[in-house]
Design a protein around this motif. Structure first.
Motif, mmCIF file in Angstrom:
data_model
loop_
_atom_site.group_PDB
_atom_site.id
_atom_site.type_symbol
_atom_site.label_atom_id
_atom_site.label_comp_id
_atom_site.label_asym_id
_atom_site.label_seq_id
_atom_site.Cartn_x
_atom_site.Cartn_y
_atom_site.Cartn_z
ATOM 1 N N MET A 132 42.725 39.585 44.865
ATOM 2 C CA MET A 132 43.006 38.524 45.827
ATOM 3 C C MET A 132 42.082 37.315 45.749
ATOM 4 S SD MET A 132 44.300 40.500 49.249
ATOM 5 C CE MET A 132 45.868 41.377 49.257
ATOM 6 N N PRO A 133 40.769 37.491 45.560
ATOM 7 C CA PRO A 133 39.922 36.288 45.484
ATOM 8 C C PRO A 133 40.363 35.309 44.395
ATOM 9 C CG PRO A 133 38.569 38.216 45.833
ATOM 10 C CD PRO A 133 39.957 38.716 45.566
ATOM 11 N N SER A 134 40.813 35.828 43.254
ATOM 12 C CA SER A 134 41.242 34.935 42.168
ATOM 13 C C SER A 134 42.510 34.172 42.544
ATOM 14 C CB SER A 134 41.469 35.738 40.886
ATOM 15 O OG SER A 134 42.517 36.670 41.053
ATOM 16 N N TRP A 135 43.339 34.754 43.433
ATOM 17 C CA TRP A 135 44.551 34.072 43.858
ATOM 18 C C TRP A 135 44.243 32.860 44.740
ATOM 19 C CZ3 TRP A 135 47.596 39.002 45.773
ATOM 20 C CH2 TRP A 135 47.860 39.819 44.668
ATOM 21 N N THR A 136 43.081 32.863 45.368
ATOM 22 C CA THR A 136 42.725 31.787 46.305
ATOM 23 C C THR A 136 41.623 30.887 45.747
ATOM 24 O OG1 THR A 136 41.143 33.243 47.425
ATOM 25 C CG2 THR A 136 43.387 33.183 48.288
ATOM 26 N N GLY A 137 41.385 30.942 44.452
ATOM 27 C CA GLY A 137 40.393 30.071 43.831
ATOM 28 C C GLY A 137 38.987 30.601 43.852
ATOM 29 N N GLY A 138 38.782 31.831 44.252
ATOM 30 C CA GLY A 138 37.445 32.421 44.270
ATOM 31 C C GLY A 138 37.268 33.425 43.151
ATOM 32 N N GLU A 139 36.286 34.298 43.331
ATOM 33 C CA GLU A 139 36.041 35.349 42.351
ATOM 34 C C GLU A 139 35.537 36.597 43.057
ATOM 35 O OE1 GLU A 139 32.992 34.271 39.598
ATOM 36 O OE2 GLU A 139 31.531 33.794 41.163
ATOM 37 N N THR A 140 35.636 37.705 42.370
ATOM 38 C CA THR A 140 35.147 38.974 42.906
ATOM 39 C C THR A 140 33.724 39.207 42.451
ATOM 40 O OG1 THR A 140 37.373 39.910 42.851
ATOM 41 C CG2 THR A 140 35.533 41.460 42.934
ATOM 42 N N LEU A 141 32.862 39.573 43.388
ATOM 43 C CA LEU A 141 31.484 39.941 43.058
ATOM 44 C C LEU A 141 31.208 41.285 43.708
ATOM 45 C CD1 LEU A 141 28.804 39.288 41.733
ATOM 46 C CD2 LEU A 141 28.149 38.048 43.806
ATOM 47 N N TRP A 142 31.300 42.337 42.904
ATOM 48 C CA TRP A 142 31.122 43.689 43.428
ATOM 49 C C TRP A 142 29.638 44.030 43.473
ATOM 50 C CZ3 TRP A 142 35.355 46.569 44.991
ATOM 51 C CH2 TRP A 142 35.054 47.850 45.512
ATOM 52 N N THR A 143 29.153 44.390 44.659
ATOM 53 C CA THR A 143 27.744 44.709 44.864
ATOM 54 C C THR A 143 27.611 46.119 45.447
ATOM 55 O OG1 THR A 143 27.772 43.823 47.112
ATOM 56 C CG2 THR A 143 27.245 42.270 45.334
ATOM 57 N N ALA A 144 26.356 46.532 45.632
ATOM 58 C CA ALA A 144 26.119 47.824 46.283
ATOM 59 C C ALA A 144 26.681 47.830 47.698
ATOM 60 C CB ALA A 144 24.621 48.127 46.301
ATOM 61 N N GLU A 145 26.638 46.681 48.359
ATOM 62 C CA GLU A 145 27.210 46.590 49.712
ATOM 63 C C GLU A 145 28.724 46.808 49.686
ATOM 64 O OE1 GLU A 145 27.133 45.984 53.886
ATOM 65 O OE2 GLU A 145 25.581 46.452 52.407
ATOM 66 N N ALA A 146 29.381 46.306 48.659
ATOM 67 C CA ALA A 146 30.821 46.517 48.533
ATOM 68 C C ALA A 146 31.139 47.996 48.348
ATOM 69 C CB ALA A 146 31.364 45.704 47.352
ATOM 70 N N THR A 147 30.328 48.678 47.566
ATOM 71 C CA THR A 147 30.524 50.116 47.382
ATOM 72 C C THR A 147 30.323 50.862 48.696
ATOM 73 O OG1 THR A 147 29.803 49.993 45.079
ATOM 74 C CG2 THR A 147 29.730 52.163 46.137
ATOM 75 N N ALA A 148 29.249 50.511 49.422
ATOM 76 C CA ALA A 148 28.972 51.162 50.706
ATOM 77 C C ALA A 148 30.093 50.901 51.701
ATOM 78 C CB ALA A 148 27.640 50.665 51.263
ATOM 79 N N THR A 149 30.641 49.703 51.695
ATOM 80 C CA THR A 149 31.746 49.381 52.596
ATOM 81 C C THR A 149 32.985 50.203 52.258
ATOM 82 O OG1 THR A 149 30.905 47.120 52.833
ATOM 83 C CG2 THR A 149 33.185 47.512 53.494
ATOM 84 N N THR A 150 33.267 50.346 50.975
ATOM 85 C CA THR A 150 34.424 51.138 50.543
ATOM 86 C C THR A 150 34.283 52.596 50.962
ATOM 87 O OG1 THR A 150 34.672 49.675 48.618
ATOM 88 C CG2 THR A 150 35.842 51.780 48.563
ATOM 89 N N VAL A 151 33.103 53.161 50.736
ATOM 90 C CA VAL A 151 32.846 54.544 51.152
ATOM 91 C C VAL A 151 32.976 54.668 52.666
ATOM 92 C CG1 VAL A 151 31.119 56.372 51.271
ATOM 93 C CG2 VAL A 151 31.402 55.068 49.161
ATOM 94 N N GLY A 152 32.457 53.675 53.393
ATOM 95 C CA GLY A 152 32.536 53.702 54.852
ATOM 96 C C GLY A 152 33.958 53.652 55.363
ATOM 97 N N VAL A 153 34.801 52.860 54.715
ATOM 98 C CA VAL A 153 36.217 52.807 55.096
ATOM 99 C C VAL A 153 36.866 54.176 54.915
ATOM 100 C CG1 VAL A 153 38.470 51.866 54.438
ATOM 101 C CG2 VAL A 153 36.509 50.342 54.686
ATOM 102 N N PHE A 154 36.574 54.831 53.806
ATOM 103 C CA PHE A 154 37.142 56.153 53.547
ATOM 104 C C PHE A 154 36.692 57.168 54.592
ATOM 105 C CE2 PHE A 154 36.726 60.401 51.680
ATOM 106 C CZ PHE A 154 38.045 60.644 51.325
ATOM 107 N N VAL A 155 35.383 57.238 54.833
ATOM 108 C CA VAL A 155 34.849 58.212 55.795
ATOM 109 C C VAL A 155 35.394 57.942 57.192
ATOM 110 C CG1 VAL A 155 32.740 59.046 56.903
ATOM 111 C CG2 VAL A 155 32.771 58.627 54.437
ATOM 112 N N SER A 156 35.449 56.686 57.578
ATOM 113 C CA SER A 156 35.960 56.325 58.902
ATOM 114 C C SER A 156 37.404 56.756 59.082
ATOM 115 C CB SER A 156 35.852 54.807 59.111
ATOM 116 O OG SER A 156 34.511 54.384 59.098
#
Length: 250
Positions: A132-156
């Motif tokens: 999605m970021p590339s569709w709106t003129g941005g870019e994806t920057l995957w960080t440790a925070e992104a990983t933690a957020t993904t894990v948190g979404v799953f656990v929640s």
């Protein structure tokens, strides 16, 4: 003439039967579809708004999939509550052998449904964050925070399904449990958080906010928030199990 007592069905068979009932439910398809559409639209909105900060945009797009928790909780409530509504719970107990065996099977299936919704959220979050970021003129920057957020979404999402099931076990009514889930998620908890942010940390859905890395500064740390969420589930389950064991079944 044989006087042998009838044998109980294998526990694996009971779990399989409950899982099949869950998998064939129209509610599963509808809730999964609503979750997919709503989360994808929200994620796209975040991608459009945050094109200048790649890391934050990536995190926000992932975090948009936390709304799957609502649909997982609703499905958990439906799984546990529907046989009370349809008044076939007594027959299900007879076929299972004991109340405890049926309840344990239902718990396993509710947790399994939470895992399924959680995997849906994770796949959706990762795909959204990459594309999605590339569709709106941005870019994806995957960080440790992104990983933690993904894990948190799953656990929640898994915890939310268990919470919804535990509410239905107490209420013993499908629609009533669903209304409680929606009421707390969309009305009561957000209002309490706005009025009393620190006190709202003791509420179930607000505790999940810490797990999927909501940036609000007043939230609990993730370990404490997880304990709060588990405490809610445990208390509701203990109360619901006591009512389930002691009261007459419809």
């Amino acid at each position: 003439m044989s006087t042998a007592a009838p044998t109980r069905p294998a526990f694996a068979g009971i779990v399989r039967a409950e899982a099949l009932k869950a998998a064939r439910s129209r509610s599963l398809v509808l809730l999964a579809w609503f979750s997919l559409v709503l989360c994808a639209l929200t994620a796209f909105g975040y991608a459009q708004l945050g094109a200048d900060d790649a890391a934050r945009t990536t995190d926000d797009v992932i975090r948009a999939w936390m709304m799957t928790t609502l649909f997982a909780a609703l499905f958990g409530a439906i799984l546990v509550g529907r046989e009370f509504d349809s008044r076939v719970i007594s027959r299900a107990v007879l076929l299972s052998g004991t109340r405890e065996r049926l309840l344990t099977a239902k718990i396993l299936v509710v947790v399994g449904s939470g895992i399924a919704f959680g995997l849906l959220a994770v796949v959706g979050a990762v795909v959204s964050a990459v594309l999605m970021p590339s569709w709106t003129g941005g870019e994806t920057l995957w960080t440790a925070e992104a990983t933690a957020t993904t894990v948190g979404v799953f656990v929640s999402t898994v915890l939310a399904a268990a919470w919804g099931g535990a509410i239905a076990l107490v209420v013993r009514h499908q629609l009533g449990a669903a209304l409680i889930v929606v009421g707390f998620t969309l009305l009561i908890d957000p209002v309490v958080q706005r009025i009393w942010p620190e006190g709202a940390n003791a509420l179930f859905t607000i505790s999940l906010s810490s797990l999927y890395r909501d940036p609000k500064p007043e939230l609990l740390s993730a370990p404490w928030a997880a304990l709060v969420a588990l405490a809610w589930i445990a208390v509701l389950f203990v109360a619901g199990r006591a009512l389930y064991q002691r009261r007459d079944l419809p």
